[in-house]
Design an enzyme around this catalytic site. Structure first.
Site, PDB file in Angstrom:
ATOM      1  NE  ARG A   1     -41.507 -60.849  41.476  1.00  0.00           N
ATOM      2  CZ  ARG A   1     -40.253 -60.803  41.027  1.00  0.00           C
ATOM      3  NH1 ARG A   1     -39.256 -61.129  41.844  1.00  0.00           N
ATOM      4  NH2 ARG A   1     -39.988 -60.422  39.785  1.00  0.00           N
TER       5      ARG A   1
ATOM      6  CB  CYS B   1     -37.706 -55.655  33.790  1.00  0.00           C
ATOM      7  SG  CYS B   1     -38.174 -56.045  35.467  1.00  0.00           S
TER       8      CYS B   1
ATOM      9  CG  HIS C   1     -42.354 -56.661  31.907  1.00  0.00           C
ATOM     10  ND1 HIS C   1     -41.238 -57.165  31.294  1.00  0.00           N
ATOM     11  CD2 HIS C   1     -42.078 -56.636  33.237  1.00  0.00           C
ATOM     12  CE1 HIS C   1     -40.319 -57.453  32.210  1.00  0.00           C
ATOM     13  NE2 HIS C   1     -40.801 -57.142  33.393  1.00  0.00           N
TER      14      HIS C   1
HETATM   15  N1  GLN Z   1     -35.183 -60.608  38.286  1.00  0.00           N
HETATM   16  C1  GLN Z   1     -35.328 -59.160  38.344  1.00  0.00           C
HETATM   17  C2  GLN Z   1     -36.222 -58.738  39.505  1.00  0.00           C
HETATM   18  O1  GLN Z   1     -36.909 -59.567  40.061  1.00  0.00           O
HETATM   19  C3  GLN Z   1     -35.942 -58.652  37.037  1.00  0.00           C
HETATM   20  C4  GLN Z   1     -37.380 -59.116  36.867  1.00  0.00           C
HETATM   21  C5  GLN Z   1     -37.898 -58.861  35.462  1.00  0.00           C
HETATM   22  O2  GLN Z   1     -37.128 -58.737  34.500  1.00  0.00           O
HETATM   23  N2  GLN Z   1     -39.280 -58.835  35.321  1.00  0.00           N
HETATM   24  O3  GLN Z   1     -36.269 -57.550  39.851  1.00  0.00           O
END
Ligand code: GLN
Length: 258
Positions: free
Chosen positions: A134, A100, A196
């Site tokens: 998101r 990520c 993740h």
């Molecule tokens: N901050 C980055 C995003 O929002 C990575 C998020 C993360 O590592 N889960 O895409």
């Protein structure tokens, strides 16, 4: 430091920025790799690399986890300091798994949803732009190691360069951008992924692919796997995949981007 006589060899596992970049359980990838390396009969030295620290002399396997935009901002200066070393290790075939936020910073740039540009290392030919929505939920991929399952939560939408191979193809979930059905990126032994979970415990074939490359670089000999019973991991992965396939794709959520 020479490996102890009982081990098949010594592998140095470097975790990049465990304090700033290990959200959503990604520290579990480091613990999984270290445990599996030892169960295969090798010695494993885990080196936590924090901003400002010297990078270790030996590095046979690298892991980097996810982070909020703020965490990524806190490591970008140090990443620039060690960038040439990381690019050299990648070019030499050192296995790396970047999840990520660290995946995004192994590309050319991550432009946050607030327009802040975080420069990347350019090890992977990808570019990421933060979105107002998101991409969150369980995710199932088809990869060269079979089906891989995990969890994603990112605002960043990543686009692959014309010759950049993905890590996998999305069967359930969003992946790189929710459009082109690609997920992650892979160049030689470097894997970038949004998964993740942590992703490696439930997907031991991917963990062992990384360990195989690390062992061969550390010892100069072919990898000698030890006897590991992965029936529990296989059961966990199978159940997660069945549940996600039954439920369908993850949903885009309008949430405040942190
Ligand atoms: N901050 C980055 C995003 O929002 C990575 C998020 C993360 O590592 N889960 O895409």
């Amino acid at each position: 430091m020479q490996p102890t006589s009982a081990s098949k060899g010594r592998i140095v596992l470097v975790h990049l920025y465990p304090r700033e970049m290990s959200i959503y359980g990604d520290l579990g990838n480091t613990r999984c790799l270290a445990a599996r390396i030892r169960r295969h009969g090798y010695e494993c030295v885990v080196h936590d690399h924090h901003p400002g620290m010297p990078f270790p002399q030996d590095a046979h396997l690298l892991m980097g986890g996810g982070g909020q935009d703020s965490g990524q901002s806190r490591v970008e200066d140090d990443l620039a300091v060690i960038g040439d070393r990381l690019r050299g290790l990648a070019t030499d075939g050192t296995p790396m798994v970047m999840i990520c936020g660290m995946y995004q910073m192994f590309g050319h740039a991550f432009i946050t949803s607030e327009g802040v540009e975080l420069p990347g290392l350019g090890i992977l030919d990808v570019t990421t732009r933060g979105q107002s929505t998101r991409m969150i939920g369980g995710i199932v991929l088809d990869t060269e190691w079979g089906e891989v399952v995990g969890f994603e939560n990112h605002s960043g939408a990543t686009v692959l360069g014309p010759d950049q191979a993905p890590f996998g193809r999305v069967r359930v979930g969003h992946g790189n951008n929710g459009q082109d059905h690609t997920e992650g990126a892979r160049t030689d032994n470097v894997i970038g992924s949004y998964l993740h979970g942590p992703v490696l415990p439930a997907n031991p074939a991917v963990a062992d692919a990384l360990i195989t490359a690390a062992a061969e670089r550390a010892t100069g000999r072919a990898f000698e796997p030890g006897p590991i019973d992965d029936s529990l991991a296989d059961e966990a992965r199978t159940r997660q995949i069945a549940r996600l396939r039954a439920r369908g794709t993850g949903k885009l959520k309008d949430t405040a981007v942190h």
